[in-house]
Design a protein around this motif. Structure first.
Motif, mmCIF file in Angstrom:
data_model
loop_
_atom_site.group_PDB
_atom_site.id
_atom_site.type_symbol
_atom_site.label_atom_id
_atom_site.label_comp_id
_atom_site.label_asym_id
_atom_site.label_seq_id
_atom_site.Cartn_x
_atom_site.Cartn_y
_atom_site.Cartn_z
ATOM 1 N N ASN A 11 29.687 -29.949 42.353
ATOM 2 C CA ASN A 11 29.893 -30.655 43.366
ATOM 3 C C ASN A 11 29.626 -32.122 43.943
ATOM 4 O O ASN A 11 28.781 -32.523 44.050
ATOM 5 N N VAL A 13 27.443 -33.733 42.369
ATOM 6 C CA VAL A 13 26.320 -34.014 41.695
ATOM 7 C C VAL A 13 25.010 -34.503 40.725
ATOM 8 O O VAL A 13 25.529 -33.482 40.066
ATOM 9 N N GLY A 134 13.047 -27.935 43.889
ATOM 10 C CA GLY A 134 14.353 -26.926 42.763
ATOM 11 C C GLY A 134 13.298 -26.362 41.368
ATOM 12 O O GLY A 134 12.248 -26.935 41.007
ATOM 13 N N SER A 156 23.338 -23.911 42.766
ATOM 14 C CA SER A 156 24.010 -24.901 43.892
ATOM 15 C C SER A 156 24.360 -23.241 44.636
ATOM 16 O O SER A 156 24.936 -24.643 45.998
ATOM 17 N N GLU A 158 22.075 -22.726 46.970
ATOM 18 C CA GLU A 158 21.512 -23.788 48.199
ATOM 19 C C GLU A 158 22.170 -25.221 48.404
ATOM 20 O O GLU A 158 22.002 -25.226 49.637
ATOM 21 N N LEU A 159 22.559 -25.733 48.031
ATOM 22 C CA LEU A 159 23.324 -26.549 47.562
ATOM 23 C C LEU A 159 23.516 -26.943 48.668
ATOM 24 O O LEU A 159 24.750 -27.603 49.647
ATOM 25 N N ARG A 160 24.853 -26.059 48.234
ATOM 26 C CA ARG A 160 26.497 -26.021 49.134
ATOM 27 C C ARG A 160 26.017 -25.407 50.177
ATOM 28 O O ARG A 160 26.887 -26.045 51.345
ATOM 29 N N GLN A 163 24.838 -28.733 52.601
ATOM 30 C CA GLN A 163 26.307 -29.384 52.745
ATOM 31 C C GLN A 163 26.682 -29.379 54.120
ATOM 32 O O GLN A 163 27.245 -30.424 53.999
ATOM 33 N N GLN A 169 23.082 -35.404 50.450
ATOM 34 C CA GLN A 169 21.473 -34.506 49.369
ATOM 35 C C GLN A 169 22.091 -35.129 48.400
ATOM 36 O O GLN A 169 22.428 -35.842 48.059
ATOM 37 N N VAL A 171 20.086 -33.859 44.683
ATOM 38 C CA VAL A 171 19.337 -33.474 43.343
ATOM 39 C C VAL A 171 19.008 -33.851 42.584
ATOM 40 O O VAL A 171 18.924 -34.718 41.954
ATOM 41 N N TYR A 197 19.007 -33.639 52.511
ATOM 42 C CA TYR A 197 19.027 -32.371 51.654
ATOM 43 C C TYR A 197 17.627 -32.775 50.442
ATOM 44 O O TYR A 197 18.890 -33.696 49.991
ATOM 45 N N SER A 199 16.635 -32.079 47.025
ATOM 46 C CA SER A 199 15.316 -31.350 45.547
ATOM 47 C C SER A 199 14.851 -31.792 44.941
ATOM 48 O O SER A 199 16.127 -32.597 43.589
#
Length: 599
Positions: A11, A13, A134, A156, A158-160, A163, A169, A171, A197, A199
């Motif tokens: 995504n 990142v 993470g 991904s 949690e990241l999604r 978002q 965000q 990572v 966010y 991570s």
């Protein structure tokens, strides 16, 4: 977010595995901070720099090493919470008092627990730094299944989820651009006044890198700059519109906070002579001791005589409003677009047009204050119709306590050394009627309305504003959601006064749509808090059923027990509600039950 070429991208990142030379075990943590600046050290220093000197956390195996380095920072206080949801709510409350908050959770199980609080902070425009420990950097792209996940080799998820409820965000799973990613995320939170966010792979917190420093170069957040020509045109159009009005008024909205426009709003009010009101979600953002302050504009449940003046005006300026079904009382406000000037954070709309973009709210309010013509007509009309409201009838000896009598006594507690936290429910309406002395804080979560928010928010606000005593009004149903972190309040030696309003259920939902699901199991609330207290820390509880009980409890809370966390359970009849909730509930119910539009 900038995307760079990498072996693995999720995504947009970067998820580049850390080079093998950096996969060694991190050096053993030393106290004080080791001579080489590490990722954890850099993050801790940045949090201190921006004012987030208290960080709310729940430990988990993916964030433990990071927590070690946060603890090692002398100026940072790590506060362990009972669950991630309350840690997020505490960061929300902290950001309301301090301007920014921070919280730490572990990967996925912690992140997806804290995300509801982060969504609430997003809706309320609060800069919260949400940090998640993470997976090991070597596990990215290796098709491995890890614990604390849903059993898929895709990290991904949690990241999604984050978002949609954060403005940025990051990572962080390699050291080469970790400093850049962290600084970009934190500065974006401050600039946008929204959560972010971050991570951080669990094996990176203790590693040094040349880009890290014990004393990083301070942030410089470039201020929002208005387009000069658009600003001048917006001021000219607004002056032409409002200076020709007969009885204009001003109403402040919740975006006064995120745009830092509170002083500019008052400056315009002083120059214009207009009466001023606030939307319910903006209570506490405008000084209520202003000579032309009318109260809360909330349609049919407004402060007495406020709606009559606002809705009868031939022009009104709304600064930073958010019109939703709750703030509009089920879309029943009697406002007309052609009469309104709407000032949003970066945009000014005059009546049905024109609209001017790239104009900051603060710049516009300040510039318009120099062009506005003083007009006190609307306030003169208010003075003609205003009749002071009387105090509620006192309770007879032994008579059950009534909610209006309770809030009459809460009014007497308020000063510039206090702040009010109002939970979702009837406390919304009763607390709106409190007259706030200059300097008295006030917070509630109007847009998101998540029940249970106030327990964590009280913890966070009290930790950030140690010069104030917090007065929290919490319903029994809401308290049952998040009660555990009374424990953390005791660990932090806080002296808030919590009024637990025990009326047997979800009263606000009863007035929207009643049913057996709105009745809850009664708890022995004072007994629960005593059990949490367990002889550790300063805590005092009382259960009140009459006005005499309440007076006695308040006398103790402000004198002999002024250094204690005071928990006062107030027993009220289940049908004892404010008249405003009855009116508001019926209108919101009507809005909710509208039939589908014809196809």
């Amino acid at each position: 977010m900038e995307t760079k070429d990498s072996d693995h991208v999720i995504n947009n990142v970067d998820v580049v595995p850390v080079p093998s030379s950096l996969t060694a075990e991190p050096p053993a943590l030393q106290h004080p901070v080791p001579p080489q600046a590490t990722l954890g050290c850099h993050l801790a220093r940045r949090l201190v720099e921006i004012g987030a000197t208290d960080v709310f956390s729940v430990p988990g195996d993916f964030n433990l090493t990071l927590l070690d380095y946060l603890i090692a920072e002398p100026s940072l206080n790590l506060i362990g919470c009972c669950n991630e949801l309350n840690a997020g709510y505490a960061a929300d409350g902290y950001a309301r008092a301090r301007g920014v908050g921070a919280c730490v959770a572990t990967f996925t199980v912690g992140g997806l627990s804290i995300i509801n609080a982060i969504a609430g902070a997003y809706s309320e425009n609060l800069p919260v730094i949400c940090i998640v420990g993470g997976p090991n950097s070597n596990d990215f792209g290796m098709n491995r299944i890890l614990h604390h996940t849903i059993g898929l080799p895709d990290f991904s998820q949690e990241l999604r989820c984050f978002q949609t409820v954060t403005c940025h965000q990051a990572v962080v799973n390699n050291l080469e651009n970790a400093q850049e990613q962290i600084d970009m995320a934190i500065s974006t939170a401050l600039k946008e006044s929204k959560p972010v966010y971050i991570s951080i792979s669990c094996n990176l917190a203790g590693l040094p890198h040349p880009t890290f420093s014990h004393d990083p170069i301070p942030f410089f957040i470039s201020p929002r700059v208005s387009n000069k020509m658009n600003l001048e045109a917006a001021v000219e159009a607004c002056a032409s519109f409002l200076n020709n009005a007969v009885k204009p008024v001003m109403v402040g909205g919740p975006n006064l906070r995120s745009t830092k426009s509170k002083a500019a709003f008052v400056e315009l009010a002083d120059a214009s002579g207009y009466p001023i009101a606030v939307m319910p979600s903006a209570k506490g953002l405008v000084p209520e001791n202003h000579p032309r302050f009318l109260g809360t504009y909330w349609g049919a449940v407004s402060t007495s005589f406020c709606a009559e003046i606002v809705e009868s005006a031939d022009a009104y300026l709304f600064a930073g409003p958010i019109f939703n079904d709750y703030s509009s009382v089920g879309y029943s406000l009697l406002l007309k677009k052609e009469k309104a000037v709407i000032v949003q954070p970066d945009r000014v709309i005059v009546a049905n047009g024109p609209a001017f973009g790239c104009v900051s709210m603060k710049d516009f309010l300040k510039a318009f204050a120099k062009r506005v013509k003083c007009n006190t007509t609307a306030f003169d009309n208010y003075k003609r119709i205003y009749v002071p409201s009387g105090e509620p009838r006192g309770c007879e000896p032994g008579e059950p306590l009534r909610v209006n009598v309770l809030f009459k006594h809460i009014q007497g507690l308020l000063s510039d050394k206090t702040a009010v936290i109002a939970e979702t429910g009837d406390s919304w309406f009763n607390c709106q009627k409190l007259r706030l002395p200059e300097g008295c804080g006030y917070e509630f979560q109007m847009q998101y309305g998540s029940i249970g928010w106030s327990v964590g928010a009280t913890l966070g606000y009290a930790q950030a504003a140690k010069d104030k005593r917090i007065i929290a009004c919490i319903g029994d149903g809401s308290f049952q959601v998040t009660a555990q972190d009374v424990s953390t309040m005791l660990r932090c030696a806080q002296n808030s006064i919590i009024f637990l309003i025990n009326n047997g259920g979800y009263t606000i939902e009863v007035e929207i749509h009643d049913g057996p699901y709105n009745v809850i199991k009664n708890w022995n609330y004072t007994g629960l808090v005593e059990a949490i207290h367990n002889g550790q820390g300063k805590c005092w509880t009382a259960k009140v059923k009459t006005e005499e009980d309440l007076k006695s409890a308040l006398d103790k809370a402000i004198s002999a027990k002024k250094d204690c966390l005071c928990f006062i359970e107030v027993i009220l009849h289940k049908d004892d509600t404010s008249k405003e909730l009855l009116e508001w509930g019926s209108r919101v119910s009507a809005a909710n039950s509208r039939p589908p539009n014809p196809q």
